[in-house]
Every structure is written in C-alpha cells, then in structure tokens.
Design a protein around this motif. Structure first.
Motif, mmCIF file in Angstrom:
data_model
loop_
_atom_site.group_PDB
_atom_site.id
_atom_site.type_symbol
_atom_site.label_atom_id
_atom_site.label_comp_id
_atom_site.label_asym_id
_atom_site.label_seq_id
_atom_site.Cartn_x
_atom_site.Cartn_y
_atom_site.Cartn_z
ATOM 1 N N HIS A 159 -6.775 -2.717 2.526
ATOM 2 C CA HIS A 159 -5.717 -3.785 3.098
ATOM 3 C C HIS A 159 -5.533 -2.151 4.454
ATOM 4 N N PRO A 160 -4.864 -2.193 5.568
ATOM 5 C CA PRO A 160 -4.753 -1.747 6.596
ATOM 6 C C PRO A 160 -3.407 -0.985 6.503
ATOM 7 N N SER A 161 -1.772 -1.206 6.532
ATOM 8 C CA SER A 161 -1.235 -1.067 6.554
ATOM 9 C C SER A 161 -0.851 0.979 6.266
ATOM 10 N N ASP A 162 -0.374 1.339 7.089
ATOM 11 C CA ASP A 162 0.261 2.935 6.643
ATOM 12 C C ASP A 162 1.843 2.268 5.402
ATOM 13 N N MET A 163 2.469 1.588 6.457
ATOM 14 C CA MET A 163 3.962 0.767 6.197
ATOM 15 C C MET A 163 3.979 0.537 4.958
ATOM 16 N N ALA A 164 3.067 -0.365 5.073
ATOM 17 C CA ALA A 164 3.194 -0.939 3.042
ATOM 18 C C ALA A 164 3.372 0.194 2.264
ATOM 19 N N VAL A 165 2.269 1.403 2.229
ATOM 20 C CA VAL A 165 2.316 1.613 1.347
ATOM 21 C C VAL A 165 3.352 2.358 0.733
ATOM 22 N N ALA A 236 -6.508 6.349 13.493
ATOM 23 C CA ALA A 236 -7.921 6.075 12.442
ATOM 24 C C ALA A 236 -7.183 5.233 11.654
ATOM 25 N N PHE A 237 -7.635 4.465 11.059
ATOM 26 C CA PHE A 237 -7.385 4.274 9.568
ATOM 27 C C PHE A 237 -7.483 5.516 8.565
ATOM 28 N N ALA A 238 -6.650 4.943 7.271
ATOM 29 C CA ALA A 238 -6.921 5.870 6.060
ATOM 30 C C ALA A 238 -8.466 6.292 5.207
ATOM 31 N N LEU A 239 -8.723 7.212 5.155
ATOM 32 C CA LEU A 239 -9.176 6.628 3.908
ATOM 33 C C LEU A 239 -9.094 6.370 2.676
ATOM 34 N N VAL A 240 -8.379 7.525 2.270
ATOM 35 C CA VAL A 240 -6.801 7.789 1.492
ATOM 36 C C VAL A 240 -5.490 8.470 2.136
ATOM 37 N N SER A 241 -4.536 7.276 2.069
ATOM 38 C CA SER A 241 -3.637 7.946 1.727
ATOM 39 C C SER A 241 -2.533 8.291 0.612
ATOM 40 N N VAL A 242 -1.953 8.984 0.273
ATOM 41 C CA VAL A 242 -0.148 8.992 -0.878
ATOM 42 C C VAL A 242 0.838 8.969 -0.006
ATOM 43 N N ALA A 243 1.541 7.801 -0.798
ATOM 44 C CA ALA A 243 2.973 8.144 -0.434
ATOM 45 C C ALA A 243 3.656 8.282 -1.718
ATOM 46 N N ALA A 244 4.489 9.757 -1.425
ATOM 47 C CA ALA A 244 4.905 10.262 -2.700
ATOM 48 C C ALA A 244 6.489 10.432 -2.582
ATOM 49 N N ILE A 245 7.082 10.329 -3.654
ATOM 50 C CA ILE A 245 8.395 10.264 -3.325
ATOM 51 C C ILE A 245 8.843 11.232 -4.830
ATOM 52 N N ALA A 254 11.008 14.805 -13.104
ATOM 53 C CA ALA A 254 11.667 13.241 -13.603
ATOM 54 C C ALA A 254 11.349 12.659 -13.297
ATOM 55 N N GLU A 255 10.640 11.678 -12.382
ATOM 56 C CA GLU A 255 10.558 11.273 -11.759
ATOM 57 C C GLU A 255 9.191 11.258 -11.027
ATOM 58 N N ALA A 256 7.988 10.072 -10.737
ATOM 59 C CA ALA A 256 7.623 10.062 -9.282
ATOM 60 C C ALA A 256 6.823 8.808 -8.842
ATOM 61 N N LYS A 257 7.458 8.472 -8.024
ATOM 62 C CA LYS A 257 6.546 7.074 -7.105
ATOM 63 C C LYS A 257 5.868 7.606 -5.926
ATOM 64 N N LEU A 258 5.003 7.261 -6.988
ATOM 65 C CA LEU A 258 3.283 7.089 -5.939
ATOM 66 C C LEU A 258 2.480 5.713 -5.681
ATOM 67 N N ALA A 259 2.033 5.789 -4.664
ATOM 68 C CA ALA A 259 1.611 4.572 -3.708
ATOM 69 C C ALA A 259 -0.136 4.654 -2.282
ATOM 70 N N PHE A 260 -0.910 4.916 -2.570
ATOM 71 C CA PHE A 260 -1.915 4.460 -2.204
ATOM 72 C C PHE A 260 -2.246 3.247 -0.726
ATOM 73 N N GLY A 261 -2.819 4.237 0.239
ATOM 74 C CA GLY A 261 -3.688 3.583 1.096
ATOM 75 C C GLY A 261 -5.029 3.763 0.942
ATOM 76 N N GLY A 262 -5.921 3.013 1.932
ATOM 77 C CA GLY A 262 -7.715 3.252 2.034
ATOM 78 C C GLY A 262 -8.435 2.864 0.440
ATOM 79 N N LEU A 263 -7.753 3.077 -0.566
ATOM 80 C CA LEU A 263 -8.134 3.204 -1.887
ATOM 81 C C LEU A 263 -8.313 1.062 -1.959
ATOM 82 N N GLY A 264 -7.664 0.542 -2.300
ATOM 83 C CA GLY A 264 -7.143 -0.719 -2.455
ATOM 84 C C GLY A 264 -6.995 -2.045 -1.692
ATOM 85 N N THR A 265 -7.311 -2.976 -1.953
ATOM 86 C CA THR A 265 -7.217 -4.143 -1.629
ATOM 87 C C THR A 265 -5.983 -4.749 -1.351
ATOM 88 N N VAL A 266 -5.193 -3.871 -1.326
ATOM 89 C CA VAL A 266 -4.122 -4.136 -1.702
ATOM 90 C C VAL A 266 -2.983 -2.892 -1.429
#
Length: 327
Positions: A159-165, A236-245, A254-266
C-alpha cells in the motif's frame, strides 16, 4: 484512454447513486486515477466528478477534527490545528509526493490510491490485482519495494499511502455516503483489506460508496514522529516508514501508537508491539524486542529481504528519539 461518460454530482447522495454501477468511478484530484486510465488499467464507463461537493472544510468536532474528503493534502498538512495537535499527520503528508501533487491530491483519494507495484502498471505482466487469476510476477521478479507483511500467494503489492499510515496511528474514522442513501462510519483499521485470494478487492467499501470525511479523535499527547526511509529525499515511496506517537510518564512508556508503511499490503499496525512497550523503561533490548514482534511473520521474496533488517534498525531509532522527546 477509452471513451467514458462524464457527470458532475450536486451532493454526496446523488454522487453515490450515480456511481453505484460497477464500472463507474469518482474523480476529484485524479492524481492516481488518470494515470491508470491512460494505461487502461482502469477503464471506467463513467466518471462522477465530486469536486463541487461541500466536502472541503476542516471542522472541530467532539474535541477532534472532521476533515472533508476533498481537503487537499497541502491544505491539511498546513492547517494550524493539524500541525499543533496531529503533527504525525502533517509530517506524513509532507513526506509524500511533490508539492504540485499535494496541491491536487485529496484526503479521500489518498486513502484509496492504488499500489505502485511495477507489475500492476505493466499490462504485459501477470498481476492478480489487475487481472484476477493471472498470477503474480512480483513474487519472483523485481520486488524491492514490495511487501513483507500481510502478503498472500496471490499478491505482495505494498500500500503506497503515507497519509493512511499516520491516520492508522491516530485511529481515524472514515465517514461515507452509500448509494442507498444511508451513511456509515468505518474505523480505518477496517477500511483496507488484506489481499488473500482476492487482491483486486482492496477496501470494504460498497459499489458507489463515497468517502465524505475523515474524523480524528481528541489529540493524543506525546511526541509525534514520522520517519520515512526511501531511496531519495523527494517524490519516492517508502521502503520503510514509521508513524509514532509516544507518551512518557515517570521515565516509562505510558502509551505508544505505531503504524508502518512500506512493509504491508495495507497500512500496518500491530497491537502486540504497542502492548510490549507499554509500561516499560526504554532500552535497546526493549526496542529490539518490539522489532522482533513486528517482524515475526515477515517474509521477504528475494530483492526485498533487506526490508527486514532495515526495519530492525529503523523502529528502534524512532523509538529512541521518541522516548527522549526528540522530533
């Protein structure tokens, strides 16, 4: 490009009704769809222009934000409230595409953009996403940018989107208008579908169902980071991207929210990774453990094997910066 009918919609309900036929498509910015039409990968019989719909506002709702589906990526990234309270989203948007494309690309369209797998775009190649049942040349071909998580025998397209991650990390909710006149809300975790045996079905939207808005919950305190590893610094599209809070309390996570791009089909998120971090004191060992959990089912296909090691380096680096309060 094949001949098609063009029609403008006056409101969301009319747009969804017109587009209910299987071969119709909505068009807003057109940054992805028009390219696909030129290559005859998408051959809609009808385009439903939604650009005149009143879906271009960003409003404060229930302590969060409601983002109209036609808000451009540039406008969303520059919004003061997004930059202040949802910085991971602003950073992800600015990491995607070029300025010209961000000026045209819309919030709704970004969520629905299709893969940039070379075999999907090469009409002489076998691609189950483009031509179901034909096979997947990506599995044994040039697969450097393709997925290592959520793949199937039928498809390994990323999946190519940065925003969706970033939206996935923020637990966004998608508002839609259905062709029968009803509306519904879809958590972003339920919007995109894993390929399984039907990679041509990419979302859980119904025929004619129109995304009208994306709603963000109340802001999440903590450090917001978006780290995108790519071959070059722009467009350029991500090879690996990490959205982190990441929110710290008393020296612990206390809390970690993590999502990833460039790795998954979604757009990828793994609750087990977040659970392993919660309540723990930051350390190299903890971050390596988090990467191990994330990658436990990862599978490379030759040229993209390096993504596994790259992720083992990228995720700990992001967590190191986030737990130290660095952005």
């Amino acid at each position: 490009m094949k001949q098609f009918e063009y029609q403008r919609a006056s409101d969301p309900r009319e747009a969804a009704h017109i587009a209910a036929e299987a071969s119709a498509r909505f068009i807003a910015g057109g940054t992805n769809l028009l390219d696909l039409m030129k290559l005859q990968i998408e051959t809609p019989s009808k385009l439903v222009d939604i650009n005149r719909l009143a879906l271009k506002s960003i409003e404060e709702v229930d302590g969060g934000l409601r983002i109209g589906a036609l808000v451009s990526n540039s406008e969303l990234a520059a919004d003061e409230r997004v930059r202040r309270d949802y910085a991971v989203l602003s950073r992800a948007l600015l990491a995607g595409a070029s300025g010209q494309l961000r000026n045209k690309a819309t919030t709704g369209g970004n969520l629905l953009q299709r893969t940039r797998c070379g075999y999907f775009y090469e009409t002489t190649a076998r691609c189950n996403k483009r031509e179901p049942g034909s096979g997947c040349d990506g599995r044994e071909g040039f697969n450097r940018i393709l997925a290592i998580l959520g793949t199937s025998e039928a498809c390994i397209a990323t999946h190519p989107s940065d925003m969706a991650v970033a939206m996935r990390a923020l637990d966004a909710v998608i508002e839609t208008q259905k062709s029968d006149g009803s509306t519904r809300e879809i958590p972003i975790a339920e919007l995109h579908r894993l390929p399984g045996g039907t990679p041509q079905i990419e979302t859980n939207l119904e025929p004619g169902e129109l995304i009208t808005a994306v709603r963000l919950p109340k802001p999440v305190d903590g450090v917001h980071l978006y780290r995108k590893v790519r071959d070059r610094a722009s467009y350029a599209f991500a090879l690996v991207s990490v959205a982190a809070i990441v929110r710290m309390e008393g020296g612990r996570i206390a809390e970690a929210k993590l999502a990833f791009g460039g790795l998954g089909t979604v757009p990828w998120r793994d609750a087990a990774v977040e659970d392993a971090l919660k309540g723990e004191t930051p350390s190299d060992q903890l971050f390596a453990k988090a990467a191990d959990i994330l990658l436990k089912d990862a599978k490379g296909f030759g040229e993209n094997d390096f993504k596994i090691e790259l992720t083992r380096r990228t995720l700990p680096a992001v967590l190191h910066d986030a737990t130290r309060g660095e952005s």
